[in-house]
Design a protein around this motif. Structure first.
Motif, PDB file in Angstrom:
ATOM      1  N   GLY A 149       0.829  -1.215   0.000  1.00 22.38           N
ATOM      2  CA  GLY A 149       0.000   0.000   0.000  1.00 22.38           C
ATOM      3  C   GLY A 149       0.858   1.259   0.000  1.00 22.38           C
ATOM      4  O   GLY A 149       0.552   2.250  -0.684  1.00 22.38           O
ATOM      5  N   THR A 150       1.962   1.232   0.751  1.00 26.20           N
ATOM      6  CA  THR A 150       2.872   2.387   0.797  1.00 26.20           C
ATOM      7  C   THR A 150       3.522   2.582  -0.569  1.00 26.20           C
ATOM      8  O   THR A 150       3.610   3.706  -1.082  1.00 26.20           O
ATOM      9  N   VAL A 151       3.956   1.462  -1.171  1.00 26.35           N
ATOM     10  CA  VAL A 151       4.597   1.546  -2.497  1.00 26.35           C
ATOM     11  C   VAL A 151       3.597   2.127  -3.506  1.00 26.35           C
ATOM     12  O   VAL A 151       3.927   3.033  -4.291  1.00 26.35           O
ATOM     13  N   GLU A 152       2.372   1.652  -3.436  1.00 26.31           N
ATOM     14  CA  GLU A 152       1.350   2.116  -4.382  1.00 26.31           C
ATOM     15  C   GLU A 152       1.068   3.615  -4.195  1.00 26.31           C
ATOM     16  O   GLU A 152       0.942   4.361  -5.175  1.00 26.31           O
ATOM     17  N   ALA A 153       1.007   4.046  -2.945  1.00 27.08           N
ATOM     18  CA  ALA A 153       0.714   5.466  -2.680  1.00 27.08           C
ATOM     19  C   ALA A 153       1.850   6.350  -3.220  1.00 27.08           C
ATOM     20  O   ALA A 153       1.598   7.440  -3.757  1.00 27.08           O
TER      21      ALA A 153
ATOM     22  N   ASN B 128       5.119 -10.634  -0.084  1.00 29.12           N
ATOM     23  CA  ASN B 128       4.682  -9.293  -0.531  1.00 29.12           C
ATOM     24  C   ASN B 128       4.802  -9.096  -2.037  1.00 29.12           C
ATOM     25  O   ASN B 128       4.335  -8.084  -2.562  1.00 29.12           O
ATOM     26  N   PHE B 129       5.493 -10.021  -2.735  1.00 32.38           N
ATOM     27  CA  PHE B 129       5.856  -9.724  -4.131  1.00 32.38           C
ATOM     28  C   PHE B 129       4.627  -9.486  -5.019  1.00 32.38           C
ATOM     29  O   PHE B 129       4.612  -8.570  -5.835  1.00 32.38           O
ATOM     30  N   ALA B 130       3.587 -10.330  -4.846  1.00 34.69           N
ATOM     31  CA  ALA B 130       2.397 -10.169  -5.705  1.00 34.69           C
ATOM     32  C   ALA B 130       1.786  -8.779  -5.482  1.00 34.69           C
ATOM     33  O   ALA B 130       1.345  -8.122  -6.445  1.00 34.69           O
ATOM     34  N   GLY B 131       1.793  -8.338  -4.232  1.00 36.72           N
ATOM     35  CA  GLY B 131       1.232  -7.009  -3.914  1.00 36.72           C
ATOM     36  C   GLY B 131       2.030  -5.894  -4.577  1.00 36.72           C
ATOM     37  O   GLY B 131       1.461  -4.919  -5.099  1.00 36.72           O
TER      38      GLY B 131
ATOM     39  N   SER C  83       1.064  -5.796  -8.198  1.00 37.12           N
ATOM     40  CA  SER C  83      -0.241  -5.125  -8.402  1.00 37.12           C
ATOM     41  C   SER C  83      -0.110  -3.617  -8.223  1.00 37.12           C
ATOM     42  O   SER C  83      -0.840  -2.850  -8.856  1.00 37.12           O
ATOM     43  N   ALA C  84       0.815  -3.194  -7.360  1.00 40.23           N
ATOM     44  CA  ALA C  84       0.989  -1.748  -7.135  1.00 40.23           C
ATOM     45  C   ALA C  84       1.656  -1.070  -8.336  1.00 40.23           C
ATOM     46  O   ALA C  84       1.626   0.155  -8.445  1.00 40.23           O
TER      47      ALA C  84
END
Ligand SMILES: C[S@@+](CC[C@H](N)C(=O)[O-])C[C@H]1O[C@@H](n2cnc3c(N)ncnc32)[C@H](O)[C@@H]1O
Ligand code: SF4
Length: 382
Positions: free
Chosen positions: A75-79, A109-112, A115-116
């Motif tokens: 979530g942090t990476v995506e933001a 965490n890699f899949a997340g 997706s980010a």
């Protein structure tokens, strides 16, 4: 600054689970945990500062480095990626890399990250046997690292991994076997670093008192030469001293540094190069993470230095970086930066010693030249 030159954004996550005894990167252990939401707010604020200083650029590459960025939530990476997209245009084919440690927890965490928006993973494998990993103070086994590599290959189109060689007790034959194995697992890119004994680290203290024995200069050079040959044969030639890729899979982010282009750098201890009003500026942020955060919250940026580089300094930096590359440097570009021509007698002398090779407008260090790169650069810059 023209819009069509490559432009990178570097994001530094300065925390690790444990400090490896050889490492002098800006990485810190916080047993009490890290207030990730507060750091994220700091990153977003500092991004705004850089966006005002380098507007209207197209971001061609983003790199989450560390420290251990795989400790960040997706979530942090995506933001952060969303904020970069709000400030600048992100090129359709932008390279978005995240550096990860290969523990099983982090591999979850890699899949997340994929997706980010992360499309390239760089995994710190370091060694392929457990005794060496233990000696390096790593938190993962060789099997765990290989399992993480598989998960990375399933989730990302591009995957690199790092190994460190010239380790304690490692022979040329050991490295031959390990690198051969590594090449059988390689995707499109490998970073192969000779162990450097960095001042102030536990390895430096042991080296100073004679309890850490690493291969000496000649042995390490033999390992370097073997590395070039094996990687070349396997179709991943060196495009930089320590970096090997299948042609076309070179790290675009690192090429921004080595080719002397601009990049923003956010987070504690990050560096940046921004051209403002035709002048290249060198910027860096405070290294202690909490000091960086406090200053960002107070002043909107965590900068510790922000200096104009003279034409001479800009040219010397380009010389230093570009001679690391197999493609070498672009002589007219260097001469335009420095405002003066390279001394033909110095070039002739270095060429006749077999240290430099000229090919039209390009100047390259030969393999022998790369082994004495610092000397070469001093002579050329004089
Ligand atoms: C800053 S680390 C970040 C990656 C990640 N935290 C990890 O350790 O896997 C980047 C890479 O630098 C290399 N490195 C760090 N210290 C080194 C040293 N003293 N000598 C050689 N390579 C080093 C390691 O291969 C490491 O993967
Ligand atoms: S090598 Fe990587 S994991 Fe180890 S301390 Fe340095 S940044 Fe952290």
């Amino acid at each position: 600054m023209s819009n069509d030159e490559p432009f990178g954004v570097y994001v530094h996550w300065p925390f690790c689970k444990a400090k490896c005894p050889y490492c002098d990167f800006n990485s810190h252990v916080r047993h009490g945990g890290v207030d990730e939401a507060r750091f994220l707010a700091g990153y977003l604020t500092e991004l705004g500062h850089f966006a005002r200083r380098a507007p209207d650029r197209t971001v061609t590459s983003i790199f989450f480095g560390g420290g251990t960025p795989s400790l960040m939530s997706s979530g942090t990476v995506e933001a952060i990626l969303d904020a970069i997209a709000d400030h600048w245009t992100i090129a359709d084919d932008a390279e978005i890399t995240l550096e990860a440690n290969p523990t099983s927890v982090e591999a979850e965490n890699f899949a997340g990250y994929a997706s980010a928006g992360v499309n390239r993973l760089s995994l710190g494998v370091q060694a392929l046997n457990d005794a060496s990993l233990k000696a390096l103070g790593r938190q993962h086994t060789a099997d765990e690292a290989l399992a993480a590599l598989d998960i990375a290959k399933q989730n990302f189109g591009r995957v690199s991994f790092d190994l460190i060689y010239a380790r304690e007790g490692q022979s040329l034959a050991d490295w031959h076997e390990e690198l051969t194995r590594a090449l059988s697992y390689a995707a499109d890119h490998l970073s192969l670093y000779q162990l450097t004994i960095e001042d102030g680290t536990p390895f430096a203290a042991r080296h100073a008192v004679g309890t850490l024995h690493v291969p000496d200069g000649d042995k390490a050079s033999d390992m370097y030469v073997l590395t070039q040959a094996l990687c070349e044969q396997a179709g991943l030639p060196a495009y930089e001293i320590s970096n090997h890729a299948r042609p076309g899979s070179e790290s675009r982010h690192n090429l921004i540094y080595w080719r002397g282009h601009d990049y923003a750098g956010i987070g504690a201890g990050a560096h940046a190069r921004i051209t403002e009003g035709g002048t290249k500026r060198a910027l860096s942020t405070l290294k202690p993470p909490e000091d960086w955060l406090a200053q960002v919250e107070d002043r909107g940026h965590g900068l510790a230095s922000d200096e104009a580089l003279s034409t001479q300094e800009t040219a010397e930096e380009y010389l230093l970086m570009a001679l690391r590359l197999a493609e070498g440097l672009d002589v007219p570009r260097l001469e335009a930066m420095s405002g003066r021509a390279l001394d033909p007698s110095v070039l002739d002398a270095l060429e006749s010693k077999g240290l430099l090779a000229r090919n039209g407008a390009r100047l390259k260090a030969t393999q022998s030249g790369r082994l004495v790169l610092e000397r070469l650069i001093l002579e050329l810059a004089a």
